[in-house]
Design a protein around this motif. Structure first.
Motif, PDB file in Angstrom:
ATOM      1  N   CYS A  59       0.829  -1.211   0.000  1.00  0.00           N
ATOM      2  CA  CYS A  59       0.000   0.000   0.000  1.00  0.00           C
ATOM      3  C   CYS A  59       0.860   1.256   0.000  1.00  0.00           C
ATOM      4  O   CYS A  59       0.446   2.302  -0.474  1.00  0.00           O
ATOM      5  CB  CYS A  59      -0.951   0.011   1.189  1.00  0.00           C
ATOM      6  N   ASN A  60       2.078   1.117   0.532  1.00  0.00           N
ATOM      7  CA  ASN A  60       2.955   2.273   0.698  1.00  0.00           C
ATOM      8  C   ASN A  60       4.192   2.218  -0.198  1.00  0.00           C
ATOM      9  O   ASN A  60       4.766   3.251  -0.521  1.00  0.00           O
ATOM     10  CB  ASN A  60       3.373   2.371   2.167  1.00  0.00           C
ATOM     11  N   ALA A  61       4.597   1.025  -0.605  1.00  0.00           N
ATOM     12  CA  ALA A  61       5.813   0.874  -1.422  1.00  0.00           C
ATOM     13  C   ALA A  61       5.554   1.337  -2.846  1.00  0.00           C
ATOM     14  O   ALA A  61       4.571   0.946  -3.471  1.00  0.00           O
ATOM     15  CB  ALA A  61       6.268  -0.582  -1.411  1.00  0.00           C
ATOM     16  N   LYS A  62       6.443   2.153  -3.347  1.00  0.00           N
ATOM     17  CA  LYS A  62       6.318   2.697  -4.702  1.00  0.00           C
ATOM     18  C   LYS A  62       7.054   1.817  -5.691  1.00  0.00           C
ATOM     19  O   LYS A  62       8.147   1.327  -5.427  1.00  0.00           O
ATOM     20  CB  LYS A  62       6.879   4.122  -4.765  1.00  0.00           C
ATOM     21  N   ALA A  63       6.445   1.635  -6.845  1.00  0.00           N
ATOM     22  CA  ALA A  63       7.038   0.816  -7.896  1.00  0.00           C
ATOM     23  C   ALA A  63       8.252   1.512  -8.497  1.00  0.00           C
ATOM     24  O   ALA A  63       8.282   2.737  -8.614  1.00  0.00           O
ATOM     25  CB  ALA A  63       6.007   0.542  -8.983  1.00  0.00           C
ATOM     26  N   LYS A  64       9.225   0.697  -8.868  1.00  0.00           N
ATOM     27  CA  LYS A  64      10.421   1.190  -9.541  1.00  0.00           C
ATOM     28  C   LYS A  64      10.653   0.335 -10.777  1.00  0.00           C
ATOM     29  O   LYS A  64      10.271  -0.838 -10.810  1.00  0.00           O
ATOM     30  CB  LYS A  64      11.630   1.116  -8.604  1.00  0.00           C
ATOM     31  N   GLU A  65      11.303   0.910 -11.762  1.00  0.00           N
ATOM     32  CA  GLU A  65      11.589   0.221 -13.024  1.00  0.00           C
ATOM     33  C   GLU A  65      12.203  -1.156 -12.766  1.00  0.00           C
ATOM     34  O   GLU A  65      13.094  -1.298 -11.929  1.00  0.00           O
ATOM     35  CB  GLU A  65      12.547   1.076 -13.862  1.00  0.00           C
ATOM     36  N   ASP A  66      11.677  -2.164 -13.478  1.00  0.00           N
ATOM     37  CA  ASP A  66      12.180  -3.549 -13.446  1.00  0.00           C
ATOM     38  C   ASP A  66      12.045  -4.232 -12.082  1.00  0.00           C
ATOM     39  O   ASP A  66      12.716  -5.225 -11.816  1.00  0.00           O
ATOM     40  CB  ASP A  66      13.638  -3.617 -13.916  1.00  0.00           C
ATOM     41  N   MET A  67      11.191  -3.733 -11.238  1.00  0.00           N
ATOM     42  CA  MET A  67      10.983  -4.339  -9.929  1.00  0.00           C
ATOM     43  C   MET A  67      10.371  -5.735 -10.105  1.00  0.00           C
ATOM     44  O   MET A  67       9.488  -5.924 -10.935  1.00  0.00           O
ATOM     45  CB  MET A  67      10.060  -3.449  -9.093  1.00  0.00           C
ATOM     46  N   GLN A  68      10.850  -6.702  -9.333  1.00  0.00           N
ATOM     47  CA  GLN A  68      10.335  -8.069  -9.325  1.00  0.00           C
ATOM     48  C   GLN A  68       9.544  -8.267  -8.028  1.00  0.00           C
ATOM     49  O   GLN A  68      10.113  -8.175  -6.938  1.00  0.00           O
ATOM     50  CB  GLN A  68      11.481  -9.081  -9.375  1.00  0.00           C
ATOM     51  N   ILE A  69       8.243  -8.539  -8.159  1.00  0.00           N
ATOM     52  CA  ILE A  69       7.363  -8.610  -6.994  1.00  0.00           C
ATOM     53  C   ILE A  69       6.656  -9.961  -6.969  1.00  0.00           C
ATOM     54  O   ILE A  69       6.181 -10.435  -8.002  1.00  0.00           O
ATOM     55  CB  ILE A  69       6.318  -7.475  -7.042  1.00  0.00           C
ATOM     56  N   TYR A  70       6.599 -10.554  -5.774  1.00  0.00           N
ATOM     57  CA  TYR A  70       5.831 -11.775  -5.563  1.00  0.00           C
ATOM     58  C   TYR A  70       4.854 -11.513  -4.425  1.00  0.00           C
ATOM     59  O   TYR A  70       5.235 -11.020  -3.366  1.00  0.00           O
ATOM     60  CB  TYR A  70       6.751 -12.957  -5.247  1.00  0.00           C
ATOM     61  N   THR A  71       3.596 -11.851  -4.669  1.00  0.00           N
ATOM     62  CA  THR A  71       2.550 -11.479  -3.722  1.00  0.00           C
ATOM     63  C   THR A  71       2.201 -12.549  -2.706  1.00  0.00           C
ATOM     64  O   THR A  71       1.513 -12.263  -1.734  1.00  0.00           O
ATOM     65  CB  THR A  71       1.255 -11.104  -4.472  1.00  0.00           C
ATOM     66  N   ASN A  72       2.649 -13.790  -2.919  1.00  0.00           N
ATOM     67  CA  ASN A  72       2.203 -14.836  -2.008  1.00  0.00           C
ATOM     68  C   ASN A  72       3.222 -15.966  -1.874  1.00  0.00           C
ATOM     69  O   ASN A  72       2.928 -17.105  -2.172  1.00  0.00           O
ATOM     70  CB  ASN A  72       0.852 -15.402  -2.463  1.00  0.00           C
ATOM     71  N   THR A  73       4.397 -15.653  -1.373  1.00  0.00           N
ATOM     72  CA  THR A  73       5.389 -16.690  -1.103  1.00  0.00           C
ATOM     73  C   THR A  73       4.945 -17.477   0.135  1.00  0.00           C
ATOM     74  O   THR A  73       4.104 -16.990   0.911  1.00  0.00           O
ATOM     75  CB  THR A  73       6.781 -16.073  -0.842  1.00  0.00           C
ATOM     76  N   PRO A  74       5.481 -18.662   0.366  1.00  0.00           N
ATOM     77  CA  PRO A  74       5.111 -19.414   1.579  1.00  0.00           C
ATOM     78  C   PRO A  74       5.378 -18.630   2.868  1.00  0.00           C
ATOM     79  O   PRO A  74       4.579 -18.695   3.814  1.00  0.00           O
ATOM     80  CB  PRO A  74       5.991 -20.665   1.501  1.00  0.00           C
ATOM     81  N   GLU A  75       6.468 -17.872   2.904  1.00  0.00           N
ATOM     82  CA  GLU A  75       6.782 -17.075   4.100  1.00  0.00           C
ATOM     83  C   GLU A  75       5.747 -15.971   4.314  1.00  0.00           C
ATOM     84  O   GLU A  75       5.313 -15.728   5.449  1.00  0.00           O
ATOM     85  CB  GLU A  75       8.176 -16.457   3.979  1.00  0.00           C
ATOM     86  N   ILE A  76       5.362 -15.315   3.240  1.00  0.00           N
ATOM     87  CA  ILE A  76       4.354 -14.250   3.351  1.00  0.00           C
ATOM     88  C   ILE A  76       3.005 -14.843   3.748  1.00  0.00           C
ATOM     89  O   ILE A  76       2.308 -14.287   4.597  1.00  0.00           O
ATOM     90  CB  ILE A  76       4.269 -13.438   2.045  1.00  0.00           C
ATOM     91  N   ALA A  77       2.627 -15.972   3.173  1.00  0.00           N
ATOM     92  CA  ALA A  77       1.358 -16.619   3.522  1.00  0.00           C
ATOM     93  C   ALA A  77       1.324 -16.976   5.009  1.00  0.00           C
ATOM     94  O   ALA A  77       0.311 -16.768   5.678  1.00  0.00           O
ATOM     95  CB  ALA A  77       1.141 -17.852   2.653  1.00  0.00           C
ATOM     96  N   ALA A  78       2.413 -17.502   5.528  1.00  0.00           N
ATOM     97  CA  ALA A  78       2.482 -17.862   6.949  1.00  0.00           C
ATOM     98  C   ALA A  78       2.380 -16.619   7.832  1.00  0.00           C
ATOM     99  O   ALA A  78       1.682 -16.621   8.860  1.00  0.00           O
ATOM    100  CB  ALA A  78       3.771 -18.621   7.240  1.00  0.00           C
TER     101      ALA A  78
END
Length: 158
Positions: A59-78
């Motif tokens: 919600c607060n992080a701003k996108a930057k050129e060529d950014m690689q984002i993953y929305t649901n890794t096992p660590e994030i899900a936990a």
């Protein structure tokens, strides 16, 4: 500019939040406190994603050129599951408490984040209802998402 969310290359505007880019492209990131048109509060922490190998709040992080984002890794899900358990303290997982039972965003998030058990509890204390004009506030059901605070600050000015 281009960014990648879950291996999908997307067009984005410099400085746009990751959450808004994801939503505009039909990618779901859970968020309890965020309201479109209001400032991010970072209160719920459910919108965490992995961006270039680091956990950030979308919600607060701003996108930057060529950014690689993953929305649901096992660590994030936990982590989201643990956070959601704390929101559900003294809230029954199969809620029949309020009028919204079955159509509740909190209930939907609880199911989506696979919270099937409640490991936490705190002693319940009486908290009287409050009436604020047209709004009835039941502090016993409040999960401190801060939506009301954000709307009052950003839209009402108080």
């Amino acid at each position: 500019m281009k960014i990648t969310i879950n291996d999908q290359i997307l067009e984005a505007n410099e400085g746009e939040s990751i959450l808004n880019i994801a939503r505009a492209n039909g990618i779901y990131i859970p968020a309890l406190c965020y309201l479109s048109g209001c400032s991010p509060t970072l209160a719920c922490r459910l919108c965490m994603v992995e961006a270039n190998g680091k956990v950030v709040y979308s919600c607060n992080a701003k996108a930057k050129e060529d950014m690689q984002i993953y929305t649901n890794t096992p660590e994030i899900a936990a982590e989201r599951n643990a956070i959601m358990q704390t929101y559900c303290v003294n809230h029954p997982l199969q809620c029949g408490v309020c009028d919204k039972s079955g159509e509740c965003e909190l209930q939907n998030l609880t199911a989506h984040l696979r919270v099937n058990e409640q490991k936490f509890a705190i002693e319940d204390t009486h908290k009287p209802h409050k009436k604020w004009g047209l709004i009835n506030y039941d502090p016993a059901l409040c999960v401190v998402c801060e939506r009301c605070v954000t709307v009052c600050k950003d839209k009402i000015g108080e």
